[in-house]
Scaffold this motif. Sequence first.
Motif, short mmCIF file in Angstrom:
data_model
loop_
_atom_site.label_atom_id
_atom_site.label_comp_id
_atom_site.label_asym_id
_atom_site.label_seq_id
_atom_site.Cartn_x
_atom_site.Cartn_y
_atom_site.Cartn_z
N ILE A 116 21.25 -21.85 -28.54
CA ILE A 116 22.22 -20.88 -29.07
C ILE A 116 21.78 -19.45 -28.78
O ILE A 116 22.54 -18.63 -28.27
N PHE A 117 20.50 -19.16 -29.10
CA PHE A 117 19.99 -17.79 -28.93
C PHE A 117 19.28 -17.58 -27.59
O PHE A 117 18.88 -16.45 -27.27
N LYS A 118 19.11 -18.66 -26.82
CA LYS A 118 18.49 -18.58 -25.49
C LYS A 118 17.09 -18.01 -25.53
O LYS A 118 16.70 -17.19 -24.69
N ARG A 119 16.32 -18.44 -26.52
CA ARG A 119 14.92 -18.02 -26.60
C ARG A 119 14.15 -19.01 -27.47
O ARG A 119 14.74 -19.83 -28.16
#
Length: 273
Positions: A136-139
Motif C-alpha cells: 500500500i505504502f510502497k516501502r
Amino acid sequence: MLPPLCIRYAGKSMALAEVTPLQALLLVAVVYACIELAQYGIKQMRLRPFILELRRQQLPYYATLSLVQQKQFEKRVANFILQKSFVARGSGFTVTTPMKVRIAASAVQLTFGLRPVYFSHFKTLLVYPDRYYSTIFKRYHCGEVNMRGYIVLSWADFENGYSNATDGFNLGLHEMAHALHLENVIRNNEYDFLDREHLQVWNNLSKSEMQQQRYTQSGFIRQQACHDEHEFFAVCVESFFERSHEFRLSNPLLYDAMSQLLQQDPARRVYQL
C-alpha cells in the motif's frame, strides 16, 4: 395445588422420590454452580501457561509492580492472549508462547492504570520475523495498526525496542498506543474508556506542542511525532515509559496530562493512580 415434582432415584424399589419446589430450585442452583466452577477451572488451566511464562521472563515493568499488581497484570496478559489470534508471516517463522506473552505485556503495560482494556476491535496480530514490504505504502515497515482489525509487528524491531529501555524507541508500546488511541473512538464494548476531560486536556496541550516543535525543530519529543495527533501520542507514550524522568523535567504539563490520561506515573513508579 400443583403436585410435587418427582424424579427417579437408584433405590432398591425404584420408587419415585418426591421433590419440593424449593429442593428443585436448590438442585438447579447446585448444578449451575458446578458448571460455572468447571468452566472457571478450564479457563484457569488455559491462562496458566501464559502466567508461568510471564513469571519466568520477569519483564522489567512487571518486576517493579507490587505482588497484588503482578497478579492483576498476569491475568490481563493471559486474557489478552486468549482474545487474540497471533499469525506468523514468513516461511519457517512461528509465534511462540514467550513471544505472545511479551507482545501482550506491551499492551497491558500501556493500559494497566485503566480498567481492563483488550483492544477488542483488533483481533489479529500479524508478526513478521523482520521488516516487511507494504504494497500500500510502497516501502518497508516495522509495524502498523489498521482499522481492518490488525496490529502488525516486526519481531526483530519489537525485540530491539526492549533491548534498550531508556532510549525512547519502543515498537511494541508505539503500535499499542496507536491501537489504544483508535479503540477509544470505535463504538464497541470498549468505546470511550479514556476519561473525556483528561483526553481534552491532552489534546489541547499536544496540539500546542506540535505547533511549537514545527517552528523550533528541536525539543524533547522527536520530530516524527509532529506528523499528526496519532503519531504524537504514540511517540510520547514511548518516552513516557522509557524516559519518564526526562519527560517530566522537559515538559511537566504534557507529562502530567499523559499521566492523568493513562492513570500512571512511571517517573514516580506509580502504575495505578
